[in-house]
Design an enzyme around this catalytic site. Structure first.
Site, short mmCIF file in Angstrom:
data_model
loop_
_atom_site.label_atom_id
_atom_site.label_comp_id
_atom_site.label_asym_id
_atom_site.label_seq_id
_atom_site.Cartn_x
_atom_site.Cartn_y
_atom_site.Cartn_z
N ASP A 51 -6.90 -4.82 -4.20
CA ASP A 51 -6.62 -3.42 -3.89
C ASP A 51 -5.34 -2.92 -4.58
O ASP A 51 -5.19 -1.74 -4.87
CB ASP A 51 -6.43 -3.21 -2.38
CG ASP A 51 -7.32 -4.08 -1.53
OD1 ASP A 51 -7.68 -5.19 -1.98
OD2 ASP A 51 -7.64 -3.69 -0.41
N ASP A 108 0.81 -1.23 0.00
CA ASP A 108 0.00 0.00 0.00
C ASP A 108 0.84 1.28 0.00
O ASP A 108 0.29 2.37 0.19
CB ASP A 108 -0.98 -0.01 1.17
CG ASP A 108 -2.18 -0.90 0.88
OD1 ASP A 108 -2.49 -1.10 -0.31
OD2 ASP A 108 -2.81 -1.38 1.83
N1 GLY Z 1 -6.94 -1.54 0.98
C1 GLY Z 1 -7.79 -2.08 1.96
C2 GLY Z 1 -9.18 -1.61 1.91
O1 GLY Z 1 -9.72 -1.21 0.91
O2 GLY Z 1 -9.78 -1.68 2.97
#
Ligand code: GLY
Length: 395
Positions: free
Chosen positions: A177, A116
């Site tokens: 994601d 992320d």
């Molecule tokens: N990236 C994790 C979420 O969308 O909660």
């Protein structure tokens, strides 16, 4: 064309324009005080009194990945860069840089960072560099891109998602994601002229097309690969209702994420995949326009996720920009339905809450539902600005 139809279409367009102007006015008024009140924070959600928390608060004890390394920490700065593009006011840039500079400690902490870094550094450092040419931001973003590229598993041609979890071997886990995190890699190739980053991003996106996107346009949240051989092992339900279900935020990450890959590469299959996911989502949008946590969850409890709603709307609007004129209205109208439902039923424009968008949920099976999230506000504001072509795409 039937003149009656033309008249109706023009009337609708005028009404939408008026509504969009009104919402932009409300965003400007609310963010003017919210940004000053929270200028020294990196917020994620609001407390029972409507005040933002602070993920950079060193007096609180956070886990390694939910304090300063929390994956949503870039969105506060992202909101401020959106407002900067809209208003041209320097104070938004100054507040945005407070998070960006504070997050430098994440690089030296290192352990809490994972895939992320795209979500963390695109709306902060990449945005700053793109909008102001800040050289220090470029360095930060390049550093983050190298960390992301380093998570690529060549055997399975995927980017590893999270670090080790308690009682879970996650070495072979990839998650939907990550389609959003790829924008950091595209930026790094475009900026440096070195295609390695783009190659990695495209190999990952191709793997996602093959193993995550189902024939009907629904998607898996998590797919596990054997980290040695690269073979697919299984899919997991992740933050959705269960295995084989359809976590709505994952649908949004896929739809908008494939659009990002298409925009940066021009690869037709990415656009086709975004369309397939979009049509599935549009067929699932409830009459109310409010989006559940999972399109395949039971009717009760009726958990919602307004954040998914805003991500899906953003993806639909981006898709509308890249299809022939005759196809645009279907995606734009679906996005408008969602955004109007948020504005009319799930937005708090008062001074009683720092956040705008209400009723977000991180995961179907989490203990807590229906709270605020800075990234829901980010995607709501971004989508409304898209309706007026305000600012450039930050992803
Ligand atoms: N990236 C994790 C979420 O969308 O909660």
């Amino acid at each position: 064309m039937n003149p009656g139809y033309v008249k109706m279409e023009t009337k609708e367009r005028n009404e939408t324009g008026l509504w969009t102007d009104e919402v932009i006015g409300r965003i400007r008024s609310k963010m003017a005080w919210v940004s000053e009140k929270n200028r020294d924070k990196i917020p994620y959600t609001t407390d029972e009194n409507g005040n933002y928390d602070d993920r950079s608060d060193r007096n609180r004890s956070w886990r390694i990945d939910d304090g300063l390394n929390w994956w949503t920490n870039g969105f506060w700065s992202g909101i401020l860069w959106l407002l900067y593009q809209d208003t041209g006011e320097d104070r938004y840039a100054r507040i945005a840089r407070i998070s960006e500079e504070r997050m430098d400690r994440c690089f030296s902490d290192f352990y809490g960072l994972h895939h992320d870094v795209g979500f963390m550094y695109v709306p902060t450092a990449v945005a700053d560099y793109r909008l102001t040419g800040n050289e220090v931001s470029r360095k930060r973003a390049m550093h983050a891109a190298n960390l992301l590229a380093g998570r690529f598993n060549p055997a399975g041609r995927f980017i590893r998602a999270w670090n080790d979890l308690e009682n879970e071997d996650t070495r072979g886990w990839a998650i939907i994601d990550c389609m959003f995190n790829l924008s950091l890699l595209y930026w790094a190739s475009e900026e440096s002229g070195d295609p390695r980053f783009r190659h990695i991003a495209m190999m990952h996106a191709d793997t996602v097309m093959q193993y995550f996107v189902r024939p009907d346009g629904s998607v898996n949240h998590i797919v596990e690969f054997d980290p040695e051989t690269g073979e697919m092992v299984r899919s997991l339900g992740g933050q959705g209702y269960g295995e084989g279900s359809s976590w709505t935020r994952g649908q949004g990450w896929a739809l908008y994420g494939f659009m990002i890959s298409y925009i940066h590469t021009g690869k037709q299959e990415y656009l086709d995949t975004a369309k397939k996911v979009a049509h599935y989502c549009m067929a699932c949008i409830p009459e109310s326009g409010l989006i559940p946590v999972d399109f395949r969850q039971p009717e009760q409890p009726a958990y919602e996720d307004s954040c998914s709603a805003c991500v899906i709307a953003g993806g639909l609007l981006e898709l509308a920009k890249h299809v022939p004129a005759s196809e645009q209205a279907v995606y734009r109208n679906a996005a408008l339905r969602i955004l109007r439902a948020i504005d009319g039923q799930r937005a708090d424009w008062s001074d009683g809450c720092d956040a705008i968008v209400q009723n977000c949920s991180a995961a179907y099976h989490a203990d807590r539902h229906h709270f605020t999230m800075t990234y829901a506000d980010y995607f709501f504001i971004e989508a409304v600005y898209k309706l007026k072509n305000i600012g450039r795409l930050l992803w």
